[in-house]
Enzyme design. Structure first.
Site, PDB file in Angstrom:
ATOM      1  N   CYS A   1      64.016  -8.233  64.366  1.00 14.21           N
ATOM      2  CA  CYS A   1      65.030  -8.011  65.396  1.00 14.21           C
ATOM      3  C   CYS A   1      64.554  -8.633  66.711  1.00 14.21           C
ATOM      4  O   CYS A   1      63.406  -8.431  67.118  1.00 14.21           O
ATOM      5  CB  CYS A   1      65.253  -6.512  65.580  1.00 14.21           C
ATOM      6  SG  CYS A   1      66.295  -6.097  66.996  1.00 14.21           S
TER       7      CYS A   1
ATOM      8  N   HIS B   1      54.961   4.045  61.559  1.00 10.92           N
ATOM      9  CA  HIS B   1      56.238   3.328  61.499  1.00 10.92           C
ATOM     10  C   HIS B   1      55.958   1.829  61.476  1.00 10.92           C
ATOM     11  O   HIS B   1      55.095   1.328  62.195  1.00 10.92           O
ATOM     12  CB  HIS B   1      57.105   3.689  62.708  1.00 10.92           C
ATOM     13  CG  HIS B   1      58.526   3.210  62.603  1.00 10.92           C
ATOM     14  ND1 HIS B   1      58.886   1.913  62.888  1.00 10.92           N
ATOM     15  CD2 HIS B   1      59.663   3.853  62.234  1.00 10.92           C
ATOM     16  CE1 HIS B   1      60.193   1.775  62.707  1.00 10.92           C
ATOM     17  NE2 HIS B   1      60.686   2.937  62.319  1.00 10.92           N
TER      18      HIS B   1
ATOM     19  N   GLU C   1      57.428  -0.716  62.685  1.00 13.44           N
ATOM     20  CA  GLU C   1      57.529  -1.409  63.965  1.00 13.44           C
ATOM     21  C   GLU C   1      56.277  -1.184  64.819  1.00 13.44           C
ATOM     22  O   GLU C   1      55.775  -2.110  65.458  1.00 13.44           O
ATOM     23  CB  GLU C   1      58.776  -0.931  64.726  1.00 13.44           C
ATOM     24  CG  GLU C   1      58.998  -1.691  66.020  1.00 13.44           C
ATOM     25  CD  GLU C   1      60.180  -1.172  66.817  1.00 13.44           C
ATOM     26  OE1 GLU C   1      60.122  -1.254  68.058  1.00 13.44           O
ATOM     27  OE2 GLU C   1      61.150  -0.691  66.204  1.00 13.44           O
TER      28      GLU C   1
ATOM     29  N   THR D   1      61.446   0.559  69.529  1.00 12.15           N
ATOM     30  CA  THR D   1      62.821   0.347  69.993  1.00 12.15           C
ATOM     31  C   THR D   1      63.812   1.392  69.495  1.00 12.15           C
ATOM     32  O   THR D   1      64.920   1.476  70.021  1.00 12.15           O
ATOM     33  CB  THR D   1      63.330  -1.042  69.569  1.00 12.15           C
ATOM     34  OG1 THR D   1      63.395  -1.109  68.137  1.00 12.15           O
ATOM     35  CG2 THR D   1      62.432  -2.150  70.097  1.00 12.15           C
TER      36      THR D   1
ATOM     37  N   SER E   1      64.994   6.448  58.458  1.00 19.42           N
ATOM     38  CA  SER E   1      65.494   5.711  59.619  1.00 19.42           C
ATOM     39  C   SER E   1      65.213   6.509  60.879  1.00 19.42           C
ATOM     40  O   SER E   1      65.809   7.558  61.122  1.00 19.42           O
ATOM     41  CB  SER E   1      67.008   5.470  59.482  1.00 19.42           C
ATOM     42  OG  SER E   1      67.559   5.055  60.713  1.00 19.42           O
ATOM     43  N   SER E   2      64.316   5.996  61.701  1.00 21.07           N
ATOM     44  CA  SER E   2      63.909   6.708  62.913  1.00 21.07           C
ATOM     45  C   SER E   2      65.097   6.974  63.826  1.00 21.07           C
ATOM     46  O   SER E   2      65.280   8.079  64.335  1.00 21.07           O
ATOM     47  CB  SER E   2      62.841   5.896  63.657  1.00 21.07           C
ATOM     48  OG  SER E   2      62.421   6.549  64.833  1.00 21.07           O
ATOM     49  N   ASN E   3      65.945   5.949  64.031  1.00 26.89           N
ATOM     50  CA  ASN E   3      67.058   6.148  64.973  1.00 26.89           C
ATOM     51  C   ASN E   3      68.083   7.131  64.429  1.00 26.89           C
ATOM     52  O   ASN E   3      68.719   7.860  65.191  1.00 26.89           O
ATOM     53  CB  ASN E   3      67.687   4.809  65.356  1.00 26.89           C
ATOM     54  CG  ASN E   3      68.536   4.196  64.272  1.00 26.89           C
ATOM     55  OD1 ASN E   3      69.716   4.493  64.151  1.00 26.89           O
ATOM     56  ND2 ASN E   3      67.953   3.317  63.470  1.00 26.89           N
TER      57      ASN E   3
ATOM     58  N   SER F   1      71.962   0.766  61.590  1.00 31.21           N
ATOM     59  CA  SER F   1      72.064  -0.226  60.519  1.00 31.21           C
ATOM     60  C   SER F   1      72.945   0.239  59.357  1.00 31.21           C
ATOM     61  O   SER F   1      72.887  -0.320  58.272  1.00 31.21           O
ATOM     62  CB  SER F   1      70.662  -0.549  59.992  1.00 31.21           C
ATOM     63  OG  SER F   1      70.011   0.621  59.538  1.00 31.21           O
TER      64      SER F   1
END
Length: 302
Positions: free
Chosen positions: A78, A106, A108, A146, A204-206, A249
């Site tokens: 991303c 994680h 990221e 992010t 999924s963290s978000n 996503s």
């Protein structure tokens, strides 16, 4: 998802993907049926094959491993994650201590930390701040994963600033715009809804953060589901208003499935809560664009 589909069309199956391209069960299963193979480590990819790096980004050592195995790489990181990577490299070159706010393990966080391992310290929430040590409190900067909750991030930043008054903030906000917009909408939704259903996967963290934000905003209940059939009808007892949102996503078809499920149970009136207009679009990975252009040029010359 589109990048993997285009790669499969361009090169044929299999296309290997290092880690889930995005953290969504439906997306991963759909791509697997089309010929994508998801792996945890570069060493699992046969030499000479095509490997795509996921949206979460990878550390420089992963690129080196891929080169050693003579892999053709497609970098689908991303752009917002890439920005954080570049900030980490720049601040490390200027010899700052970098405090990376994020969740241990994680993908990221692992990728960003790999850009400057000697300069980065992970801070996993405000409770972690007491253990943080830096070489020079006047030369310290924070960056963030992010996909975190904006409120959670700023709570950690405030705690860090109390300990390190000279703490520098990154030149621009690192939280994903799609994550921010959803959290803003869920705050409004949670204050008005008895129940909030978040469509998204547990890794999924978000998506997980959206459940927390909804409860923090006042929703009596909030649950995370991948598919409509995972909803428990018991959640609807005593509920007059249901809020529905999704992770950044998640395909729209899954949200529509939840709305249809609710409609059949008496929740037919839908009111859209919009926090912001999202007009940003990202290009396909440069390696894929290059090969698509080359093919188009070849065909036009025939």
């Amino acid at each position: 998802m589109i990048a993997v589909e285009k790669a499969l069309e361009q090169y044929g199956a299999p296309v290997y993907v290092r880690h889930e391209i995005v953290h969504n069960k439906y997306v991963v299963q759909t791509l697997e049926r089309k010929g994508a193979i998801f792996v945890d480590e570069t060493a699992e990819v046969p030499e000479g094959s095509i490997v795509m790096f996921s949206a979460h980004g990878v550390a420089p050592i992963v690129h080196e491993e891929a080169a050693e195995r003579k892999l053709a790489t497609i970098d689908a990181t991303c752009p917002l994650v890439t920005k954080v990577h570049k900030e980490a490299v720049r601040f490390a070159k200027e010899d700052y201590d970098i405090l990376l706010i994020g969740h241990e393990g994680h993908e990221e966080v692992i990728g960003t930390s790999g850009e400057a391992p000697d300069h980065i310290t992970l801070v996993d929430g405000p409770e972690d701040v007491a253990n943080v040590e830096v070489r020079n409190p006047d030369k310290v900067v924070w960056l963030s994963q992010t996909t975190l909750s904006v409120d959670e991030t700023m709570e950690t930043v405030d705690a860090l600033k109390t300990k390190f008054p000279g703490l520098i903030s990154p030149p621009s906000d690192d939280i994903c715009y799609a994550t921010q917009n959803r959290q803003t909408a869920v705050k409004q939704m949670g204050a008005e809804a008895d129940l909030v259903i978040v469509v998204g996967s547990k890794n999924s963290s978000n998506s997980v953060r959206l459940v927390e934000v909804a409860l923090g905003a006042g929703a009596h209940g909030a649950h995370l589901v991948d598919f409509a059939e995972e909803i428990d009808e018991a959640w609807l007892e005593g509920v007059s208003t249901v809020g529905v949102t999704s992770g950044a996503s998640v395909p729209e078809v899954l949200v529509e499935g939840v709305l249809e499920w609710l409609s059949k149970r008496g929740f037919e009136d839908v009111e859209i809560v919009k926090a912001a207009e999202e007009s940003i679009t990202f290009s396909l990975p440069k390696e894929l664009r290059r090969d698509l252009r080359a093919e188009a040029a070849e065909l036009s010359g025939q």
